[in-house]
Design a protein around this motif. Structure first.
Motif, PDB file in Angstrom:
ATOM      1  N   GLN A  10      13.236  33.328 -41.220  1.00 31.47           N
ATOM      2  CA  GLN A  10      12.458  33.906 -42.320  1.00 31.47           C
ATOM      3  C   GLN A  10      11.012  33.454 -42.146  1.00 31.47           C
ATOM      4  O   GLN A  10      10.529  32.529 -42.802  1.00 31.47           O
ATOM      5  N   TRP A  11      10.324  34.109 -41.226  1.00 33.08           N
ATOM      6  CA  TRP A  11       9.009  33.645 -40.785  1.00 33.08           C
ATOM      7  C   TRP A  11       7.988  33.636 -41.923  1.00 33.08           C
ATOM      8  O   TRP A  11       7.186  32.703 -42.043  1.00 33.08           O
ATOM      9  N   ARG A  12       7.995  34.663 -42.757  1.00 33.99           N
ATOM     10  CA  ARG A  12       6.993  34.729 -43.821  1.00 33.99           C
ATOM     11  C   ARG A  12       7.205  33.611 -44.852  1.00 33.99           C
ATOM     12  O   ARG A  12       6.238  33.001 -45.326  1.00 33.99           O
ATOM     13  N   ALA A  13       8.462  33.333 -45.186  1.00 34.43           N
ATOM     14  CA  ALA A  13       8.742  32.243 -46.123  1.00 34.43           C
ATOM     15  C   ALA A  13       8.339  30.899 -45.534  1.00 34.43           C
ATOM     16  O   ALA A  13       7.789  30.030 -46.229  1.00 34.43           O
ATOM     17  N   ALA A  14       8.594  30.707 -44.242  1.00 34.80           N
ATOM     18  CA  ALA A  14       8.177  29.464 -43.577  1.00 34.80           C
ATOM     19  C   ALA A  14       6.655  29.333 -43.596  1.00 34.80           C
ATOM     20  O   ALA A  14       6.117  28.231 -43.810  1.00 34.80           O
ATOM     21  N   ALA A  15       5.952  30.461 -43.378  1.00 40.74           N
ATOM     22  CA  ALA A  15       4.484  30.445 -43.426  1.00 40.74           C
ATOM     23  C   ALA A  15       3.992  30.055 -44.813  1.00 40.74           C
ATOM     24  O   ALA A  15       3.010  29.309 -44.959  1.00 40.74           O
ATOM     25  N   PHE A  16       4.684  30.544 -45.847  1.00 40.46           N
ATOM     26  CA  PHE A  16       4.312  30.212 -47.220  1.00 40.46           C
ATOM     27  C   PHE A  16       4.397  28.704 -47.457  1.00 40.46           C
ATOM     28  O   PHE A  16       3.498  28.100 -48.054  1.00 40.46           O
ATOM     29  N   TRP A  17       5.473  28.071 -46.972  1.00 41.33           N
ATOM     30  CA  TRP A  17       5.616  26.627 -47.129  1.00 41.33           C
ATOM     31  C   TRP A  17       4.556  25.879 -46.332  1.00 41.33           C
ATOM     32  O   TRP A  17       4.057  24.830 -46.767  1.00 41.33           O
ATOM     33  N   CYS A  18       4.176  26.403 -45.152  1.00 43.19           N
ATOM     34  CA  CYS A  18       3.094  25.782 -44.376  1.00 43.19           C
ATOM     35  C   CYS A  18       1.772  25.838 -45.141  1.00 43.19           C
ATOM     36  O   CYS A  18       0.980  24.881 -45.109  1.00 43.19           O
ATOM     37  N   LEU A  19       1.523  26.950 -45.829  1.00 43.29           N
ATOM     38  CA  LEU A  19       0.291  27.073 -46.608  1.00 43.29           C
ATOM     39  C   LEU A  19       0.283  26.093 -47.781  1.00 43.29           C
ATOM     40  O   LEU A  19      -0.765  25.530 -48.123  1.00 43.29           O
ATOM     41  N   ILE A  20       1.441  25.892 -48.410  1.00 45.75           N
ATOM     42  CA  ILE A  20       1.520  24.894 -49.481  1.00 45.75           C
ATOM     43  C   ILE A  20       1.207  23.501 -48.928  1.00 45.75           C
ATOM     44  O   ILE A  20       0.442  22.735 -49.527  1.00 45.75           O
ATOM     45  N   ALA A  21       1.779  23.176 -47.769  1.00 41.80           N
ATOM     46  CA  ALA A  21       1.510  21.877 -47.142  1.00 41.80           C
ATOM     47  C   ALA A  21       0.040  21.754 -46.774  1.00 41.80           C
ATOM     48  O   ALA A  21      -0.556  20.675 -46.897  1.00 41.80           O
ATOM     49  N   SER A  22      -0.568  22.845 -46.306  1.00 39.28           N
ATOM     50  CA  SER A  22      -1.981  22.828 -45.952  1.00 39.28           C
ATOM     51  C   SER A  22      -2.840  22.547 -47.180  1.00 39.28           C
ATOM     52  O   SER A  22      -3.764  21.719 -47.131  1.00 39.28           O
ATOM     53  N   ALA A  23      -2.528  23.210 -48.292  1.00 44.91           N
ATOM     54  CA  ALA A  23      -3.299  22.990 -49.519  1.00 44.91           C
ATOM     55  C   ALA A  23      -3.126  21.559 -50.020  1.00 44.91           C
ATOM     56  O   ALA A  23      -4.097  20.912 -50.446  1.00 44.91           O
ATOM     57  N   ALA A  24      -1.893  21.044 -49.958  1.00 42.22           N
ATOM     58  CA  ALA A  24      -1.641  19.672 -50.405  1.00 42.22           C
ATOM     59  C   ALA A  24      -2.396  18.669 -49.535  1.00 42.22           C
ATOM     60  O   ALA A  24      -2.915  17.662 -50.028  1.00 42.22           O
ATOM     61  N   SER A  25      -2.478  18.946 -48.229  1.00 43.68           N
ATOM     62  CA  SER A  25      -3.227  18.057 -47.327  1.00 43.68           C
ATOM     63  C   SER A  25      -4.715  18.111 -47.629  1.00 43.68           C
ATOM     64  O   SER A  25      -5.395  17.078 -47.673  1.00 43.68           O
ATOM     65  N   ALA A  26      -5.239  19.327 -47.837  1.00 41.17           N
ATOM     66  CA  ALA A  26      -6.664  19.480 -48.101  1.00 41.17           C
ATOM     67  C   ALA A  26      -7.078  18.785 -49.395  1.00 41.17           C
ATOM     68  O   ALA A  26      -8.201  18.289 -49.509  1.00 41.17           O
ATOM     69  N   CYS A  27      -6.171  18.747 -50.371  1.00 40.18           N
ATOM     70  CA  CYS A  27      -6.467  18.090 -51.647  1.00 40.18           C
ATOM     71  C   CYS A  27      -6.257  16.579 -51.591  1.00 40.18           C
ATOM     72  O   CYS A  27      -6.544  15.879 -52.566  1.00 40.18           O
ATOM     73  N   GLY A  28      -5.723  16.078 -50.475  1.00 44.74           N
ATOM     74  CA  GLY A  28      -5.494  14.644 -50.349  1.00 44.74           C
ATOM     75  C   GLY A  28      -4.217  14.168 -50.997  1.00 44.74           C
ATOM     76  O   GLY A  28      -4.015  12.967 -51.179  1.00 44.74           O
ATOM     77  N   ILE A  29      -3.316  15.104 -51.342  1.00 46.47           N
ATOM     78  CA  ILE A  29      -2.062  14.707 -51.973  1.00 46.47           C
ATOM     79  C   ILE A  29      -1.103  14.127 -50.947  1.00 46.47           C
ATOM     80  O   ILE A  29      -0.376  13.170 -51.224  1.00 46.47           O
ATOM     81  N   ILE A  30      -1.075  14.711 -49.748  1.00 49.10           N
ATOM     82  CA  ILE A  30      -0.211  14.192 -48.694  1.00 49.10           C
ATOM     83  C   ILE A  30      -1.059  13.852 -47.467  1.00 49.10           C
ATOM     84  O   ILE A  30      -2.144  14.401 -47.269  1.00 49.10           O
ATOM     85  N   HIS A  31      -0.553  12.940 -46.673  1.00 47.62           N
ATOM     86  CA  HIS A  31      -1.118  12.542 -45.376  1.00 47.62           C
ATOM     87  C   HIS A  31      -2.406  11.727 -45.478  1.00 47.62           C
ATOM     88  O   HIS A  31      -2.486  10.620 -44.953  1.00 47.62           O
ATOM     89  N   GLY A  32      -3.434  12.259 -46.129  1.00 47.97           N
ATOM     90  CA  GLY A  32      -4.699  11.537 -46.208  1.00 47.97           C
ATOM     91  C   GLY A  32      -4.581  10.307 -47.090  1.00 47.97           C
ATOM     92  O   GLY A  32      -3.985  10.347 -48.155  1.00 47.97           O
ATOM     93  N   PHE A  33      -5.179   9.191 -46.672  1.00 53.31           N
ATOM     94  CA  PHE A  33      -5.074   7.955 -47.445  1.00 53.31           C
ATOM     95  C   PHE A  33      -6.359   7.159 -47.349  1.00 53.31           C
ATOM     96  O   PHE A  33      -7.203   7.388 -46.467  1.00 53.31           O
ATOM     97  N   VAL A  34      -6.508   6.237 -48.290  1.00 52.25           N
ATOM     98  CA  VAL A  34      -7.616   5.281 -48.259  1.00 52.25           C
ATOM     99  C   VAL A  34      -7.033   3.888 -48.431  1.00 52.25           C
ATOM    100  O   VAL A  34      -5.978   3.713 -49.041  1.00 52.25           O
TER     101      VAL A  34
END
Length: 533
Positions: free
Chosen positions: A458-482
């Motif tokens: 289900q490529w489109r659904a997988a892409a949707f989840w990747c976009l959610i992860a991208s937005a969460a990363s850009a906002c500093g919710i996941i991955h980025g740390f201080v």
């Protein structure tokens, strides 16, 4: 559907009690008692909370939570029974096991170790519990939608990752640290539960294990092979629930609270979905309860408990068909509310732990962790097993970071995590661990969801989840740390509050997830062929 008795059981107090409610009560009460013993035993050791705070404030708050829920679900079952003219079993209700351990290990303990302020740690957990309860209340109106659009592998692997690391691994070490007291009871639990053993006289496996561990501990203490436990500092006393509403609201904008959003938000969503699944299980057994009101009371009980000092969310328990098959109806839920209230308001639990060592119940807690982990693989399509497995990785990273932080605090006071990352990262890739640990529960959901959708092509659904992860990363919710001034670490968005520069900021991960989303959308359009196995 569970078979009903051929003749109606004798009832008491205008139908509120049947004789089999006694059996149901003991099962539910022991389950709740184990959670309470874990709270009283672990909060002072893991999170530095004084016994007076646990016994005098948290336990009375738990009593408020459980009374509110148990009495509603008892009334709900009684009402449904009158409407249908058939015997109905109340939904079992108690403290959420996974949420309990998540809050102790992932919120209370980190805040205490960073600030050395147990009062602040408790209040931060209350604010987190309040926000989680609000999420549960709101989710009651669209919980089914969330469940339909989130792969089961993503939800269960998140739970399993916490279970196998923060629950099972910690307890297995403690069991092997006290083999004469803890190991044989743990083996008894594994043999009895895994082998579905019916013991003589119908004795419960958990009761046998706890009695054996308790006798072994006191025998060793009498022979001076083990030190005698300290008599509880808090004497028996009647503790009234004390409201703490103002303090909860005052912390809702505190960065210490939102630092743990990746803990309390997924836990709240998982609690809602787990409750929906348990409602479905009850319906399959013949008792169809209203979804919205059941979930609203579930979340409201959490919020009410928070206002009286309890950060640990209650939940609708799994196992309704078992209590129904046992013959329990409505009264067992009322009896549980009364007994838990008596235990929590009298300060009796520390004295229970004085006589029954925590090591004696570790096998039960280990079994809970194993069952949660196994369920993640058993309750998903066989092809989704890799999606479950990949969801474990962020939890493992967070658990290792916890071990490293604890070791530094004990062995090298003043030596910060930032110094460790600078010195040791080339050898053990500590920065990489921190990237996975920051927002690890969200990362588990994203990884597993993407993998499950890819497995199903289900490529489109997988892409949707990747976009959610991208937005969460850009906002500093996941991955980025201080690295924070107290020697720990926090989300990347903390850099806006004056902390050090984020390393990394999260934007590099956002770019990678966005590229993956573009690739998956291209695959959706091109529809590539499938390799034959």
């Amino acid at each position: 559907m569970a078979a009903e008795p051929t003749s109606a059981p004798k009832t008491y107090l205008n139908g509120w009690f049947v004789p089999n409610d006694i059996d149901g009560f003991f099962g539910l009460f022991v389950d709740n008692l184990v959670q309470l013993m874990a709270i009283v035993g672990l909060c002072p050791i893991i999170a530095g909370l004084p016994a007076s705070l646990v016994v005098g404030r948290i336990l009375p708050g738990i009593a408020v939570s459980l009374v509110a829920g148990n009495l509603f679900y008892a009334w709900q079952a009684r009402h449904l029974s009158r409407l249908t003219g058939k015997p109905v079993t109340a939904l079992p209700f108690g403290v959420n096991t996974v949420s309990l351990f998540a809050f102790i290990f992932l919120i209370l303990a980190p805040v205490y170790h960073e600030t050395k302020d147990p009062e602040l740690a408790w209040k931060v957990s209350l604010a987190a519990g309040f926000l989680g309860g609000v999420i549960e209340i709101v989710s009651a109106f669209f919980g089914d939608w969330v469940r339909r659009h989130t792969p089961r592998a993503a939800l269960l692997s998140t739970l399993a990752g916490v279970a196998i690391t923060f629950i099972s691994m910690g307890f297995i070490f403690q069991i092997f640290n006290s083999p004469l007291v803890a190991l044989f009871p743990a083996l008894l639990v594994l043999i009895g539960y895994a082998g579905r053993v019916r013991w003589p006289f119908g004795l419960p496996t958990g009761l046998i294990a706890v009695v054996f561990g308790t006798v072994a501990a006191w025998l060793l203490r009498t022979l001076d092979f083990m030190p005698m436990p300290l008599w509880p500092a808090e004497q028996p006393h009647f503790y009234l629930p004390v409201p703490i509403v103002g303090e909860v609201f005052s912390l809702l904008t505190d960065p210490h609270v939102w630092k743990y959003a990746d803990i309390f938000i997924p836990m709240a969503v998982l609690n809602v979905i787990g409750s929906i699944q348990n409602l479905e299980s009850a319906e399959a057994a013949g008792d169809k309860f209203a979804t919205r009101s059941s979930l609203l009371v579930n979340g409201s009980s959490a919020v009410i408990g928070v206002f009286f000092g309890n950060p640990f969310a209650p939940t609708i328990y799994i196992g309704h068909p078992g209590w129904k098959a046992m013959g329990a109806r409505v009264g067992y839920s009322v009896m549980n509310a009364v007994a838990i209230t008596a235990i929590c308001l009298t300060g009796a639990l520390p004295f229970v732990l004085y006589y029954v060592p925590l090591e004696a119940i570790l096998g039960i807690l280990l079994w809970i962790g194993l069952i949660i982990t196994a369920q993640a693989f058993q309750e998903v399509p066989k092809a989704h097993a890799p999606a479950v497995a990949i969801g474990f990785i962020p939890s493992l990273a967070a658990w290792v970071i916890l071990l490293i932080s604890t070791t530094l605090q004990k062995a090298a006071p003043g030596y910060t995590l930032q110094e460790a990352a600078t010195k040791f990262s080339p050898e053990i890739f500590l920065n990489g661990m921190l990237c996975l640990a920051q927002g690890f529960m969200f990362i588990s959901i994203f990884f597993s969801a993407i993998m499950a959708k890819v497995i199903d092509r289900q490529w489109r659904a997988a892409a949707f989840w990747c976009l959610i992860a991208s937005a969460a990363s850009a906002c500093g919710i996941i991955h980025g740390f201080v690295f924070t001034p107290d020697g720990g670490y926090g989300p990347a968005y903390f850099q806006k509050t004056g902390f050090s520069e984020a390393i990394p900021s999260g934007f590099d991960f956002a770019i990678v997830y966005a590229l993956a989303a573009a690739l998956l959308m291209a695959m959706h359009a091109l529809k590539p062929g499938e390799i034959e196995h």
